[in-house]
Design a protein around this motif. Structure first.
Motif, mmCIF file in Angstrom:
data_model
loop_
_atom_site.group_PDB
_atom_site.id
_atom_site.type_symbol
_atom_site.label_atom_id
_atom_site.label_comp_id
_atom_site.label_asym_id
_atom_site.label_seq_id
_atom_site.Cartn_x
_atom_site.Cartn_y
_atom_site.Cartn_z
ATOM 1 N N ASP A 26 -35.482 -44.474 25.076
ATOM 2 C CA ASP A 26 -36.830 -45.006 25.237
ATOM 3 C C ASP A 26 -37.783 -43.981 25.885
ATOM 4 O O ASP A 26 -38.950 -44.292 26.132
ATOM 5 N N TRP A 27 -37.310 -42.757 26.138
ATOM 6 C CA TRP A 27 -38.151 -41.713 26.728
ATOM 7 C C TRP A 27 -38.651 -40.754 25.649
ATOM 8 O O TRP A 27 -38.005 -40.567 24.619
ATOM 9 N N SER A 28 -39.823 -40.178 25.901
ATOM 10 C CA SER A 28 -40.409 -39.241 24.939
ATOM 11 C C SER A 28 -40.817 -37.949 25.636
ATOM 12 O O SER A 28 -40.956 -37.908 26.866
ATOM 13 N N LEU A 29 -41.017 -36.917 24.843
ATOM 14 C CA LEU A 29 -41.435 -35.595 25.332
ATOM 15 C C LEU A 29 -42.762 -35.219 24.687
ATOM 16 O O LEU A 29 -42.895 -35.269 23.460
ATOM 17 N N ARG A 30 -43.735 -34.834 25.524
ATOM 18 C CA ARG A 30 -45.034 -34.386 25.024
ATOM 19 C C ARG A 30 -45.287 -32.960 25.517
ATOM 20 O O ARG A 30 -45.246 -32.712 26.724
ATOM 21 N N ILE A 31 -45.555 -32.060 24.585
ATOM 22 C CA ILE A 31 -45.782 -30.652 24.919
ATOM 23 C C ILE A 31 -47.228 -30.304 24.579
ATOM 24 O O ILE A 31 -47.659 -30.442 23.426
ATOM 25 N N TYR A 32 -47.968 -29.851 25.577
ATOM 26 C CA TYR A 32 -49.385 -29.532 25.408
ATOM 27 C C TYR A 32 -49.577 -28.013 25.387
ATOM 28 O O TYR A 32 -49.042 -27.304 26.238
ATOM 29 N N GLY A 33 -50.355 -27.543 24.418
ATOM 30 C CA GLY A 33 -50.646 -26.113 24.340
ATOM 31 C C GLY A 33 -50.752 -25.653 22.907
ATOM 32 O O GLY A 33 -50.488 -26.405 21.960
ATOM 33 N N SER A 34 -51.147 -24.425 22.744
ATOM 34 C CA SER A 34 -51.237 -23.814 21.416
ATOM 35 C C SER A 34 -50.680 -22.408 21.501
ATOM 36 O O SER A 34 -50.557 -21.840 22.581
ATOM 37 N N GLY A 35 -50.329 -21.855 20.354
ATOM 38 C CA GLY A 35 -49.800 -20.498 20.359
ATOM 39 C C GLY A 35 -48.989 -20.186 19.125
ATOM 40 O O GLY A 35 -48.784 -21.034 18.244
ATOM 41 N N ALA A 36 -48.510 -18.960 19.071
ATOM 42 C CA ALA A 36 -47.844 -18.432 17.886
ATOM 43 C C ALA A 36 -46.524 -19.124 17.579
ATOM 44 O O ALA A 36 -46.026 -19.049 16.446
ATOM 45 N N ASP A 37 -45.931 -19.792 18.549
ATOM 46 C CA ASP A 37 -44.609 -20.404 18.351
ATOM 47 C C ASP A 37 -44.680 -21.842 17.844
ATOM 48 O O ASP A 37 -43.648 -22.510 17.723
ATOM 49 N N LYS A 38 -45.868 -22.320 17.517
ATOM 50 C CA LYS A 38 -46.034 -23.734 17.175
ATOM 51 C C LYS A 38 -45.174 -24.157 15.988
ATOM 52 O O LYS A 38 -44.464 -25.176 16.057
ATOM 53 N N GLU A 39 -45.201 -23.411 14.899
ATOM 54 C CA GLU A 39 -44.467 -23.811 13.693
ATOM 55 C C GLU A 39 -42.968 -23.814 13.944
ATOM 56 O O GLU A 39 -42.256 -24.720 13.492
ATOM 57 N N ARG A 40 -42.465 -22.799 14.659
ATOM 58 C CA ARG A 40 -41.033 -22.743 14.949
ATOM 59 C C ARG A 40 -40.603 -23.935 15.804
ATOM 60 O O ARG A 40 -39.555 -24.550 15.567
ATOM 61 N N LEU A 41 -41.414 -24.293 16.784
ATOM 62 C CA LEU A 41 -41.079 -25.425 17.641
ATOM 63 C C LEU A 41 -41.131 -26.742 16.875
ATOM 64 O O LEU A 41 -40.293 -27.631 17.091
ATOM 65 N N GLN A 42 -42.091 -26.880 15.964
ATOM 66 C CA GLN A 42 -42.169 -28.098 15.167
ATOM 67 C C GLN A 42 -40.936 -28.236 14.274
ATOM 68 O O GLN A 42 -40.380 -29.333 14.130
ATOM 69 N N ARG A 43 -40.489 -27.115 13.699
ATOM 70 C CA ARG A 43 -39.265 -27.150 12.884
ATOM 71 C C ARG A 43 -38.069 -27.556 13.737
ATOM 72 O O ARG A 43 -37.213 -28.339 13.294
ATOM 73 N N LEU A 44 -38.009 -27.044 14.956
ATOM 74 C CA LEU A 44 -36.895 -27.377 15.842
ATOM 75 C C LEU A 44 -36.896 -28.863 16.178
ATOM 76 O O LEU A 44 -35.829 -29.507 16.199
ATOM 77 N N ILE A 45 -38.054 -29.423 16.416
ATOM 78 C CA ILE A 45 -38.163 -30.864 16.687
ATOM 79 C C ILE A 45 -37.601 -31.665 15.516
ATOM 80 O O ILE A 45 -36.834 -32.623 15.691
ATOM 81 N N GLU A 46 -37.967 -31.250 14.309
ATOM 82 C CA GLU A 46 -37.491 -31.964 13.115
ATOM 83 C C GLU A 46 -35.996 -31.766 12.913
ATOM 84 O O GLU A 46 -35.267 -32.708 12.565
#
Length: 408
Positions: free
Chosen positions: A235-255
């Motif tokens: 029931d817990w969630s993680l929210r990451i705030y920010g922008s930068g060059a690693d965004k796409e890699r991190l989104q893939r990792l989340i998926e």
């Protein structure tokens, strides 16, 4: 202290970043008693993204907007000759920024001039009038600079009055590795204002994190650790705030970790405290921090922090087990375990949040401004003795070079 004119030199006050936040915080606090100007080397938009205290004057030097007169100046497209070549921002500087910095500083009436990044500190050392106190802030760290940049800085920093780091650990490194006779080297932390009367209540089932989306911040490690957390606490969630060059890699990792809907990249926000107040825990998995601005911002909201014990800042901010948790760098299991411990202990989490809010008062802008005022007074009182230390060091260096030539 009597009223003085203070000028800050900053890369681009119109952007978003920790140095901009802390500079504006300090400028506003000093504006209670002094005349304060923030000089932005560059400008790329009409208004700053952060709120600027109306008592603080903002002066841009080079306008990068397409419709500006500077856009057609040929000097804008010629590489800088004064700004150090080894500085990471060198590609954004030009002969036009060199020229504007020289023109502004040579006629500047400020009694105190404070630079906020290495290349700008070179401008400060080269062009500021000798009657002004010249103070270089270090918002990164000595050891994160390349060997070439450190050599370039060492030559110029000898003409400054003080070098101010954000941590005592980094100040100690500067004292040991960069010989600067007559220059005060000391630590004064960044300032973070009280976000207001509504602290986090510890009930939201949210872990928050913030920063530039770059590899050194190790948001990948945080996402992997949250995978373990989510398995135990769905029931817990993680929210990451920010922008930068690693965004796409991190989104893939989340998926890939199957965390869609549980972990989210929220984008950059200019008022991160409002988001931290909505969370019950703030996490940082960084491999390196020059200070740890987000840690203090979270603590000021009454939100406990779990952070890696990385060089150099977190250990000087967090009292382990009292107002936050420190875990070994790069340790996914330790990070996940610390998060789970706080999730499972709501009373303990609330108590730690209260302790964090109390401990973070030492970073209030008024306290930090007072530390700077004491520094201004000390530098003014010791100007002659420090100048004598510099002259003696130069004479010794010249004598040593002459002796080596004779021996050859």
């Amino acid at each position: 202290m009597r009223q003085v004119k203070i000028t800050f030199l900053i890369h681009n006050v119109y952007a978003i970043g920790g140095t901009i936040r802390t500079t504006l915080n300090l400028a506003a606090a000093l504006a209670d008693r002094h005349e304060v100007t923030v000089v932005s080397m560059l400008r790329h938009r009409a208004r700053p993204r952060f709120v600027v205290d109306p008592r603080v004057t903002v002066v841009p030097l080079v306008d990068l907007r397409e419709n500006s007169a500077d856009a057609n100046d040929p000097l804008l497209h010629q590489p800088a000759e004064v700004f150090p070549t080894a500085e990471k921002r060198y590609g954004q500087y030009s002969r036009l920024t060199d020229q504007r910095a020289r023109e502004y500083l040579r006629t500047c009436e400020a009694e105190v001039i404070i630079g906020t990044r290495p290349g700008i500190n070179v401008y400060l050392a080269r062009f500021a009038p000798p009657r002004a106190l010249r103070i270089a802030q270090e918002h990164l760290t000595h050891d994160t600079h390349s060997k070439k940049l450190r050599a370039q800085l060492a030559r110029r920093y000898r003409d400054l009055d003080a070098v101010v780091t954000t941590t005592e650990a980094d100040a100690a490194v500067y004292r040991a590795k960069m010989r600067l006779p007559g220059v005060r080297v000391l630590a004064i932390p960044n300032s973070v204002p009280d976000p207001g009367p509504q602290p986090a209540d510890g009930s939201a089932r949210v872990i928050a994190a913030a920063g530039r989306l770059v590899r050194a911040k190790r948001f990948d490690l945080l996402i992997e650790a949250f995978t373990d957390v989510a398995a135990k606490h769905p029931d817990w969630s993680l929210r990451i705030y920010g922008s930068g060059a690693d965004k796409e890699r991190l989104q893939r990792l989340i998926e890939e970790q199957g965390l869609g809907g549980r972990a989210a990249l929220m984008g950059a926000v200019s008022r991160i405290e409002a988001e931290f107040a909505k969370a019950s825990i703030v996490a940082s998995a960084s491999d390196a921090e020059s200070f740890g601005m987000t840690l203090v911002e979270a603590m000021r909201c009454g939100t406990p922090v779990v952070a890696t014990d990385c060089p150099l800042g977190p250990a000087e901010i967090i009292n382990e087990g009292v107002d936050g948790r420190l875990v070994p760098m790069g340790d996914r299991q330790a990070l996940a375990a610390a998060l789970c411990d706080l999730i499972a202990d709501e009373p303990g989490r609330r108590h730690m949040g209260e302790a964090a809010r109390a401990a973070a008062r030492r970073f209030d802008p008024a306290h930090v401004a007072h530390a700077y005022e004491e520094l201004f007074g000390d530098l003014a009182a010791t100007r002659s003795s420090r100048a004598w230390q510099r002259r003696k060091a130069r004479w010794r260096n010249r004598a040593g070079r002459a002796l080596r030539r004779l021996r050859r």
